[in-house]
Write an enzyme that holds these catalytic residues in place. Structure first.
Site, PDB file in Angstrom:
ATOM      1  N   THR A  13       0.840  -1.190   0.000  1.00 16.22           N
ATOM      2  CA  THR A  13       0.000   0.000   0.000  1.00 16.22           C
ATOM      3  C   THR A  13       0.871   1.234   0.000  1.00 16.22           C
ATOM      4  O   THR A  13       1.899   1.260   0.652  1.00 16.22           O
ATOM      5  CB  THR A  13      -0.875   0.032   1.272  1.00 16.22           C
ATOM      6  N   LYS A  45      -8.383   2.193  -1.096  1.00 14.49           N
ATOM      7  CA  LYS A  45      -7.853   2.340   0.254  1.00 14.49           C
ATOM      8  C   LYS A  45      -8.015   3.759   0.774  1.00 14.49           C
ATOM      9  O   LYS A  45      -7.556   4.076   1.865  1.00 14.49           O
ATOM     10  CB  LYS A  45      -6.379   1.953   0.268  1.00 14.49           C
ATOM     11  N   GLY A  57      -7.419   7.234   4.692  1.00 12.41           N
ATOM     12  CA  GLY A  57      -6.718   6.219   3.919  1.00 12.41           C
ATOM     13  C   GLY A  57      -6.031   5.263   4.876  1.00 12.41           C
ATOM     14  O   GLY A  57      -5.695   5.639   6.002  1.00 12.41           O
ATOM     15  N   SER A 139       4.057   0.639   2.342  1.00 16.22           N
ATOM     16  CA  SER A 139       5.341   0.151   1.846  1.00 16.22           C
ATOM     17  C   SER A 139       6.010   1.128   0.888  1.00 16.22           C
ATOM     18  O   SER A 139       7.234   1.245   0.870  1.00 16.22           O
ATOM     19  CB  SER A 139       5.171  -1.215   1.174  1.00 16.22           C
TER      20      SER A 139
END
Length: 186
Positions: A13, A45, A57, A139
């Site tokens: 993500t 998201k 988010g 990430s």
């Protein structure tokens, strides 16, 4: 039931929030990965909450994030202030036996504030970046954050332009980030 190794946890993500001028933009990529496999490319998201006045988010476990979104929306109904609702959620998240096991992080924003809310009781407001504010999680978050900071300092792009371009740059670097973007703006 065997425990999963970190490589087996779904992840992948990048969520980025940018404020510049009168606009606040939150953008997220659509990729969900399990180990080295892409499971989904168009996950949403990022969403609007509190009758459209708040953006949220998440990164981390989807089910955990949805639970946190629901709890956060309840806190917003109790406490219309974004900061107060975030602090109340963080307190519950840290102290509740069930909630403290949730594996997710949230970015939330309204027209005045952009906040990161974490399970250790963290509620963080980013420092201003020149004429803007930027924060990222997930990430690909560090890549998107670096790109957004550079764009804020060295371009005249509006908040949406900065957010979209920064996430596209992150997707060029992070294998867990794609360019299927969800963009919400206040």
């Amino acid at each position: 039931m065997p425990t999963r190794t970190p490589a087996e946890h779904p992840h992948g993500t990048t969520i980025l929030a940018v404020r510049r001028g009168d606009a606040v933009v939150m953008v997220g990529d659509g990729q969900v990965s399990l180990g080295r496999t892409v499971l989904k490319t168009q996950a949403r998201k990022v969403r609007r909450m509190a009758e459209g006045r708040v953006l949220g988010g998440f990164s981390g476990s989807t089910a955990d994030a949805i639970t946190l979104f629901e709890k956060f929306e309840a806190k917003l109904r109790e406490h219309p202030s974004l900061a107060r609702a975030a602090v109340e959620l963080a307190k519950d998240w840290r102290s509740d036996r069930v909630l403290r096991r949730l594996e997710a992080m949230l970015l939330v924003a309204d027209r005045e504030k952009v906040l990161l809310v974490g399970g250790n009781g963290d509620v963080l407001e980013p420092d201003p970046e020149g004429d803007g504010v930027v924060i990222a999680i997930g990430s690909g978050g560090p890549y998107a954050l670096a790109a957004a900071r550079a764009l804020l300092r060295h371009s005249t792009l509006d908040a949406r332009g900065v957010a979209e371009q920064a996430l596209r740059i992150a997707a060029e670097i992070c294998v867990f980030t794609n360019t299927e973007l969800t963009v919400e703006q206040l």
